[in-house]
Design an enzyme around this catalytic site. Sequence first.
Site, mmCIF file in Angstrom:
data_model
loop_
_atom_site.group_PDB
_atom_site.id
_atom_site.type_symbol
_atom_site.label_atom_id
_atom_site.label_comp_id
_atom_site.label_asym_id
_atom_site.label_seq_id
_atom_site.Cartn_x
_atom_site.Cartn_y
_atom_site.Cartn_z
ATOM 1 N N ASP A 199 0.926 -1.249 -0.090
ATOM 2 C CA ASP A 199 -0.116 0.101 -0.099
ATOM 3 C C ASP A 199 0.805 1.163 0.215
ATOM 4 O O ASP A 199 2.225 1.054 0.034
ATOM 5 C CB ASP A 199 -0.966 -0.076 1.223
ATOM 6 C CG ASP A 199 -2.333 0.346 0.973
ATOM 7 O OD1 ASP A 199 -2.481 1.669 0.320
ATOM 8 O OD2 ASP A 199 -3.312 0.048 1.238
ATOM 9 N N GLY A 225 4.567 1.741 -1.632
ATOM 10 C CA GLY A 225 4.475 2.195 -2.937
ATOM 11 C C GLY A 225 3.388 2.781 -3.587
ATOM 12 O O GLY A 225 2.319 2.917 -3.025
ATOM 13 N N ASP A 226 3.501 2.785 -4.850
ATOM 14 C CA ASP A 226 2.239 3.071 -5.799
ATOM 15 C C ASP A 226 2.065 2.169 -6.974
ATOM 16 O O ASP A 226 2.744 1.795 -7.460
ATOM 17 C CB ASP A 226 2.786 4.425 -6.376
ATOM 18 C CG ASP A 226 1.745 5.167 -7.191
ATOM 19 O OD1 ASP A 226 0.506 4.224 -7.602
ATOM 20 O OD2 ASP A 226 2.129 6.360 -7.916
ATOM 21 N N HIS A 245 -12.686 -0.935 -8.222
ATOM 22 C CA HIS A 245 -13.846 -0.254 -8.099
ATOM 23 C C HIS A 245 -13.364 1.080 -8.049
ATOM 24 O O HIS A 245 -14.462 1.961 -8.270
ATOM 25 C CB HIS A 245 -14.979 -0.830 -7.499
ATOM 26 C CG HIS A 245 -14.819 -0.622 -5.899
ATOM 27 N ND1 HIS A 245 -16.041 -0.665 -5.089
ATOM 28 C CD2 HIS A 245 -13.762 -0.115 -5.269
ATOM 29 C CE1 HIS A 245 -15.424 -0.738 -3.789
ATOM 30 N NE2 HIS A 245 -14.318 -0.198 -3.575
#
Length: 335
Positions: A199, A225-226, A245
């Site tokens: 995350d 991280g991303d 979603h």
Amino acid sequence: MTDETHPQQLERMITGYCISQSIYAAAKLEIADQLTVGPRTAAQLAEATQTDADSLYRLLRALASVGIFAENEQGAFSLTPLAEPLRSDHPESKQACAIMNGEDQFRPWCEIIYSLQTGKPAYDKIWGKSVFEFLAEHPEQAQIFDRAMTGIHGRGNDSILDAYDLTNTRVLADVGGGNGLHLAGILQANPHLHGLLFDVPHVVERAQTQIDQAGLSDRCQLVGGDFFQSLPQGPDAILLRHIIHDWNDEQSLRILKNCHAALPDGGKLLILESVIQPGNAPFWGKFVDLIMLLVTGGRERTAKEFRLLYERAGFELTQIVPTSSDLSIVEGVKR
């Protein structure tokens, strides 16, 4: 069967926010926590919550009329089965969920026409930034969000444990795994399994305590991280619970392609979300879809939409596994 006419039934629906915002107020004031010691009068509760006794009585009387709290002949209020989950210490607590939905996520509904006209999230219009940017800048709201997601996703965690066999999985990555509570539950139920929690860095920092308290530090790696940039190598299965979603198709495709790059050939992608069903039958996922439109700019998807998204990312959608909740496990295999 109700004796109300259709116009009366519609009026109840139109004014549904009266109940939801009353629940929010009770949650914010921690009324359910105050009642764990036993029945208390509105005057006693008002003193404890620094509110006006007459006004608080009117709130509690209204909530008691719909089964949330109960008033006895002496004018004291007590918990009911519906009120119990408003306790902060309830195992399926909805207290934070009520607060989150009553505050920053309630206002976008006042701007629903903007989202319908533009296709953009009203949340960004109101707050001047995305929900994730807002939470990164407001630690108190971020903690409420974490607690709310724990309450909302609790059934989903039980669902995946009951419905999906992880026997042949060696390393499971929970991407966007939040505070780590759900990955911890999966690891505890599967002693052979190792976990990877991924995350954004400030969320991972909050998750470390959860993993340590569960005694899983030796079986669970935490990585910040991303997921729009890249994911760590190593897992043979990736779980995305209520992640895709949040995003539109192009943003979701970037995440799924990064999942594809992180998995070995034959690796599995597991998305745990609502799968929109055809027809007019009641299905809460259709309203969650509107929440996504207003708050994040994302969407819930049909089986066909998931299949197309998987194909574009290099996965074959192999099965959709229903669970005991409103969620399904959408399984894909890396081609």
